[in-house]
Design an enzyme around this catalytic site. Structure first.
Site, PDB file in Angstrom:
ATOM      1  N   ASN A   1      14.969  51.315  -0.151  1.00  0.00           N
ATOM      2  CA  ASN A   1      16.188  52.121  -1.231  1.00  0.00           C
ATOM      3  C   ASN A   1      15.577  52.789  -2.077  1.00  0.00           C
ATOM      4  O   ASN A   1      15.883  54.235  -2.404  1.00  0.00           O
ATOM      5  CB  ASN A   1      17.280  51.256  -1.103  1.00  0.00           C
ATOM      6  CG  ASN A   1      18.890  52.082  -1.636  1.00  0.00           C
ATOM      7  OD1 ASN A   1      19.100  52.086  -1.082  1.00  0.00           O
ATOM      8  ND2 ASN A   1      19.075  51.713  -3.415  1.00  0.00           N
TER       9      ASN A   1
ATOM     10  N   TYR B   1      11.735  44.335  -7.008  1.00  0.00           N
ATOM     11  CA  TYR B   1      12.849  45.438  -8.015  1.00  0.00           C
ATOM     12  C   TYR B   1      12.389  46.024  -8.976  1.00  0.00           C
ATOM     13  O   TYR B   1      11.317  48.082  -8.985  1.00  0.00           O
ATOM     14  CB  TYR B   1      13.926  45.164  -8.940  1.00  0.00           C
ATOM     15  CG  TYR B   1      14.480  45.326  -9.774  1.00  0.00           C
ATOM     16  CD1 TYR B   1      15.248  47.579  -9.535  1.00  0.00           C
ATOM     17  CD2 TYR B   1      13.963  45.490 -11.486  1.00  0.00           C
ATOM     18  CE1 TYR B   1      15.390  47.474 -10.459  1.00  0.00           C
ATOM     19  CE2 TYR B   1      14.800  46.293 -11.986  1.00  0.00           C
ATOM     20  CZ  TYR B   1      15.697  47.240 -11.531  1.00  0.00           C
ATOM     21  OH  TYR B   1      15.967  48.253 -12.339  1.00  0.00           O
TER      22      TYR B   1
ATOM     23  N   LYS C   1      10.159  49.941  -8.654  1.00  0.00           N
ATOM     24  CA  LYS C   1      10.554  51.102 -10.395  1.00  0.00           C
ATOM     25  C   LYS C   1       9.443  51.744 -10.602  1.00  0.00           C
ATOM     26  O   LYS C   1       9.084  53.017 -10.499  1.00  0.00           O
ATOM     27  CB  LYS C   1      11.533  50.228 -11.257  1.00  0.00           C
ATOM     28  CG  LYS C   1      12.490  50.337 -11.320  1.00  0.00           C
ATOM     29  CD  LYS C   1      13.468  51.383 -11.539  1.00  0.00           C
ATOM     30  CE  LYS C   1      15.048  50.967 -10.914  1.00  0.00           C
ATOM     31  NZ  LYS C   1      16.259  52.666 -11.137  1.00  0.00           N
TER      32      LYS C   1
ATOM     33  N   GLY D   1      11.023  34.649 -12.134  1.00  0.00           N
ATOM     34  CA  GLY D   1      10.544  35.248 -12.035  1.00  0.00           C
ATOM     35  C   GLY D   1      11.492  35.713 -13.860  1.00  0.00           C
ATOM     36  O   GLY D   1      11.528  37.169 -14.357  1.00  0.00           O
TER      37      GLY D   1
ATOM     38  N   ILE E   1      23.040  28.347 -19.555  1.00  0.00           N
ATOM     39  CA  ILE E   1      21.581  29.237 -20.487  1.00  0.00           C
ATOM     40  C   ILE E   1      20.144  28.884 -19.108  1.00  0.00           C
ATOM     41  O   ILE E   1      19.813  27.512 -19.383  1.00  0.00           O
ATOM     42  CB  ILE E   1      21.520  28.362 -22.197  1.00  0.00           C
ATOM     43  CG1 ILE E   1      22.427  28.573 -22.727  1.00  0.00           C
ATOM     44  CG2 ILE E   1      20.107  29.099 -22.746  1.00  0.00           C
ATOM     45  CD1 ILE E   1      22.647  28.047 -24.186  1.00  0.00           C
TER      46      ILE E   1
ATOM     47  N   SER F   1      12.655  51.084 -15.450  1.00  0.00           N
ATOM     48  CA  SER F   1      12.873  49.935 -16.044  1.00  0.00           C
ATOM     49  C   SER F   1      11.929  48.738 -17.286  1.00  0.00           C
ATOM     50  O   SER F   1      10.734  49.270 -16.502  1.00  0.00           O
ATOM     51  CB  SER F   1      13.394  48.612 -14.731  1.00  0.00           C
ATOM     52  OG  SER F   1      13.754  47.382 -15.361  1.00  0.00           O
TER      53      SER F   1
ATOM     54  N   LEU G   1      23.734  38.391 -18.933  1.00  0.00           N
ATOM     55  CA  LEU G   1      24.305  37.164 -19.712  1.00  0.00           C
ATOM     56  C   LEU G   1      25.129  37.620 -20.531  1.00  0.00           C
ATOM     57  O   LEU G   1      25.973  37.043 -20.956  1.00  0.00           O
ATOM     58  CB  LEU G   1      23.306  37.680 -20.857  1.00  0.00           C
ATOM     59  CG  LEU G   1      23.295  36.163 -22.483  1.00  0.00           C
ATOM     60  CD1 LEU G   1      23.248  35.206 -21.447  1.00  0.00           C
ATOM     61  CD2 LEU G   1      21.671  36.121 -23.176  1.00  0.00           C
TER      62      LEU G   1
ATOM     63  N   ARG H   1      15.694  39.056 -25.617  1.00  0.00           N
ATOM     64  CA  ARG H   1      15.606  40.428 -24.493  1.00  0.00           C
ATOM     65  C   ARG H   1      15.556  41.563 -25.711  1.00  0.00           C
ATOM     66  O   ARG H   1      16.718  41.062 -26.652  1.00  0.00           O
ATOM     67  CB  ARG H   1      16.370  40.664 -23.446  1.00  0.00           C
ATOM     68  CG  ARG H   1      16.308  39.916 -22.493  1.00  0.00           C
ATOM     69  CD  ARG H   1      15.118  40.252 -21.437  1.00  0.00           C
ATOM     70  NE  ARG H   1      14.803  39.210 -19.935  1.00  0.00           N
ATOM     71  CZ  ARG H   1      14.089  38.233 -20.216  1.00  0.00           C
ATOM     72  NH1 ARG H   1      13.348  37.748 -21.262  1.00  0.00           N
ATOM     73  NH2 ARG H   1      13.974  37.552 -19.322  1.00  0.00           N
TER      74      ARG H   1
ATOM     75  N   PHE I   1      15.637  48.731 -21.445  1.00  0.00           N
ATOM     76  CA  PHE I   1      15.466  47.261 -21.525  1.00  0.00           C
ATOM     77  C   PHE I   1      16.668  47.036 -21.496  1.00  0.00           C
ATOM     78  O   PHE I   1      17.337  46.604 -19.856  1.00  0.00           O
ATOM     79  CB  PHE I   1      14.721  46.776 -22.680  1.00  0.00           C
ATOM     80  CG  PHE I   1      13.299  47.576 -23.031  1.00  0.00           C
ATOM     81  CD1 PHE I   1      13.193  48.199 -22.982  1.00  0.00           C
ATOM     82  CD2 PHE I   1      13.008  45.662 -22.984  1.00  0.00           C
ATOM     83  CE1 PHE I   1      11.241  48.536 -22.655  1.00  0.00           C
ATOM     84  CE2 PHE I   1      11.433  46.437 -22.871  1.00  0.00           C
ATOM     85  CZ  PHE I   1      10.810  47.479 -22.660  1.00  0.00           C
TER      86      PHE I   1
ATOM     87  N   ARG J   1      15.839  30.502 -14.794  1.00  0.00           N
ATOM     88  CA  ARG J   1      15.673  31.193 -13.999  1.00  0.00           C
ATOM     89  C   ARG J   1      14.660  31.914 -12.920  1.00  0.00           C
ATOM     90  O   ARG J   1      13.758  32.829 -13.770  1.00  0.00           O
ATOM     91  CB  ARG J   1      16.757  32.430 -13.393  1.00  0.00           C
ATOM     92  CG  ARG J   1      17.298  33.136 -12.866  1.00  0.00           C
ATOM     93  CD  ARG J   1      18.398  34.378 -13.149  1.00  0.00           C
ATOM     94  NE  ARG J   1      18.413  35.556 -14.160  1.00  0.00           N
ATOM     95  CZ  ARG J   1      18.581  36.442 -15.293  1.00  0.00           C
ATOM     96  NH1 ARG J   1      19.672  36.352 -14.362  1.00  0.00           N
ATOM     97  NH2 ARG J   1      18.206  37.333 -15.681  1.00  0.00           N
TER      98      ARG J   1
HETATM   99  N1  UDP Z   1      20.560  34.743 -18.798  1.00  0.00           N
HETATM  100  C1  UDP Z   1      21.034  33.261 -19.000  1.00  0.00           C
HETATM  101  N2  UDP Z   1      22.355  33.733 -18.496  1.00  0.00           N
HETATM  102  C2  UDP Z   1      23.144  33.236 -17.978  1.00  0.00           C
HETATM  103  C3  UDP Z   1      22.164  35.393 -17.486  1.00  0.00           C
HETATM  104  C4  UDP Z   1      21.691  35.224 -18.610  1.00  0.00           C
HETATM  105  O1  UDP Z   1      20.871  32.153 -19.618  1.00  0.00           O
HETATM  106  O2  UDP Z   1      23.877  33.696 -17.061  1.00  0.00           O
HETATM  107  C5  UDP Z   1      19.123  34.410 -19.484  1.00  0.00           C
HETATM  108  C6  UDP Z   1      18.151  35.672 -18.658  1.00  0.00           C
HETATM  109  O3  UDP Z   1      17.358  33.700 -17.388  1.00  0.00           O
HETATM  110  C7  UDP Z   1      17.423  36.089 -19.647  1.00  0.00           C
HETATM  111  C8  UDP Z   1      18.606  36.912 -20.446  1.00  0.00           C
HETATM  112  O4  UDP Z   1      19.854  36.501 -20.417  1.00  0.00           O
HETATM  113  O5  UDP Z   1      16.799  35.335 -20.471  1.00  0.00           O
HETATM  114  C9  UDP Z   1      18.724  38.211 -19.642  1.00  0.00           C
HETATM  115  O6  UDP Z   1      19.505  38.050 -18.837  1.00  0.00           O
HETATM  116  P1  UDP Z   1      20.106  39.245 -17.779  1.00  0.00           P
HETATM  117  O7  UDP Z   1      20.337  39.081 -16.467  1.00  0.00           O
HETATM  118  O8  UDP Z   1      21.307  39.526 -19.133  1.00  0.00           O
HETATM  119  O9  UDP Z   1      19.197  40.324 -18.062  1.00  0.00           O
HETATM  120  P2  UDP Z   1      17.823  40.581 -17.842  1.00  0.00           P
HETATM  121  O10 UDP Z   1      16.414  40.581 -18.909  1.00  0.00           O
HETATM  122  O11 UDP Z   1      17.072  39.168 -16.800  1.00  0.00           O
HETATM  123  O12 UDP Z   1      17.520  41.868 -16.776  1.00  0.00           O
END
Ligand code: UDP
Length: 331
Positions: free
Chosen positions: A96, A144, A148, A288, A209, A120, A193, A223, A172, A286
């Site tokens: 895609n 992903y 990109k 990755g 978290i 990204s 988040l 981030r 970002f 999480r």
């Molecule tokens: N995060 C978290 N809980 C959530 C969603 C995200 O702790 O319910 C953490 C995630 O592990 C990352 C940060 O928040 O370290 C930002 O995650 P998000 O998915 O918003 O953006 P990403 O950086 O993955 O694109």
């Protein structure tokens, strides 16, 4: 009467695409949307023209461009965009995201339109040095991010050999809403988040978290969150920069706020801004998630003559206003 410049926006019914269309329309452009509505929402299209098609189809893509005479610019947002899902479905993400970019690059070249590509920070993977410069090696760790990086490479071929004017904007972490909270982020499922923090505040599931044992000051991931209004302003500036005579001298620019913020920082700021407790619980890491991603935005500032203006508090406040306002009618 002056003729408005047409900007074709792929993924125009999605969060960033629709926010950008709104701002472009307010700035005297004529936005035309393309979306396959796999995640975009029909209710977000409103009064704008939208082609419902799959950009992985070469003929349909070229036809849509031909039916929109006078396109001067293209902003290519359309993509599958969940890192975790991409690990489960690499074929879908590569097919895609890469194929659609190939077709959009070809059609943009044929239309003699400049191209702004939504890339990204995922192209960098887990960077060895911070903050991340555009020259930081691209070593993506997810399908992903890899898609990109490949999409950037596809565009580079049209720039080098076909005279396409293009810029990759490496985002970002975008958040917040704009247009008096009329346009914002509404994913299902929501994984990001800031929306999840606001949802926890409003009585949804407690925020989980994901890990507090990272090598960061408070152990949670860091981030670089950027307000959607600042991100969209970077796209408008990119279009204007590409339209000006001469080249930009670069192929890719980092677009963030240039500031690192931890998951704990987000919870603390949200508690202050929203005026209440944010129910939360600890959860395992999480897969990755890189520990820290912060942009060096000096190049974007100087080339685009752009500067982020909004704060983390603005992002949380504006997301809250959107999700408790217009978004409720779209669900
Ligand atoms: N995060 C978290 N809980 C959530 C969603 C995200 O702790 O319910 C953490 C995630 O592990 C990352 C940060 O928040 O370290 C930002 O995650 P998000 O998915 O918003 O953006 P990403 O950086 O993955 O694109």
């Amino acid at each position: 009467m002056s003729i408005k410049k047409t900007i074709l926006i792929t993924g125009g019914a999605g969060y960033i695409g629709r926010c950008t269309a709104h701002v472009l329309a307010n700035n005297g452009y004529h936005p035309v949307l393309v979306d396959n509505f796999s995640t975009g929402r029909r209710a977000m299209v409103g009064e704008l023209t939208c082609f419902d098609l799959d950009l992985a189809d070469r003929k349909l893509t070229l036809d849509a461009f031909r039916k929109s005479p006078g396109i001067v610019g293209v902003i290519h947002f359309a993509a599958k965009a969940l890192v975790g899902e991409s690990v489960e479905k690499p074929y879908e993400y590569l097919r895609n995201n890469v194929l659609s970019t190939l077709n959009v690059a070809e059609a943009s070249t044929a239309a003699k339109a400049c191209l702004v590509h939504s890339s990204s920070c995922a192209v960098y993977g887990i960077p060895k040095e911070l903050p991340i410069c555009e020259s930081t090696p691209r070593v993506p760790v997810s399908p992903y991010g890899a898609a990109k990086a490949m999409a950037e490479d596809v565009i580079a071929q049209f720039v080098r050999h076909k005279g396409l004017k293009a810029l990759n904007l490496r985002y970002f972490n975008p958040a917040g809403s704009l247009g008096n909270a009329q346009y914002g982020e509404l994913h299902d499922p929501e994984t990001h988040l800031i929306p999840n923090v606001v949802s926890a505040f409003l009585g949804g599931k407690p925020i989980r978290i994901f890990g507090d044992d990272y090598p960061t000051p408070d152990g949670t991931c860091v981030r670089d969150y950027i307000h959607i209004e600042d991100l969209v302003a970077a796209h408008v500036a990119a279009l204007e920069t590409l339209a000006a005579p001469g080249g930009t001298g670069v192929e890719s620019l980092n677009i963030g706020a240039g500031k690192g913020v931890s998951v704990h920082d987000v919870l603390e700021t949200a508690a202050t801004v929203l005026g209440g407790n944010i129910p939360h619980e600890m959860a395992p890491r999480r897969p990755g998630d890189p520990p820290e991603l912060v942009a060096d935005i000096r190049q974007a500032k100087s080339i685009l003559r752009w500067e982020p203006k909004k704060s983390l508090s603005d992002m949380i406040r504006d997301h809250h206003a959107w999700i408790t306002g217009r978004a409720k009618n779209l669900l």
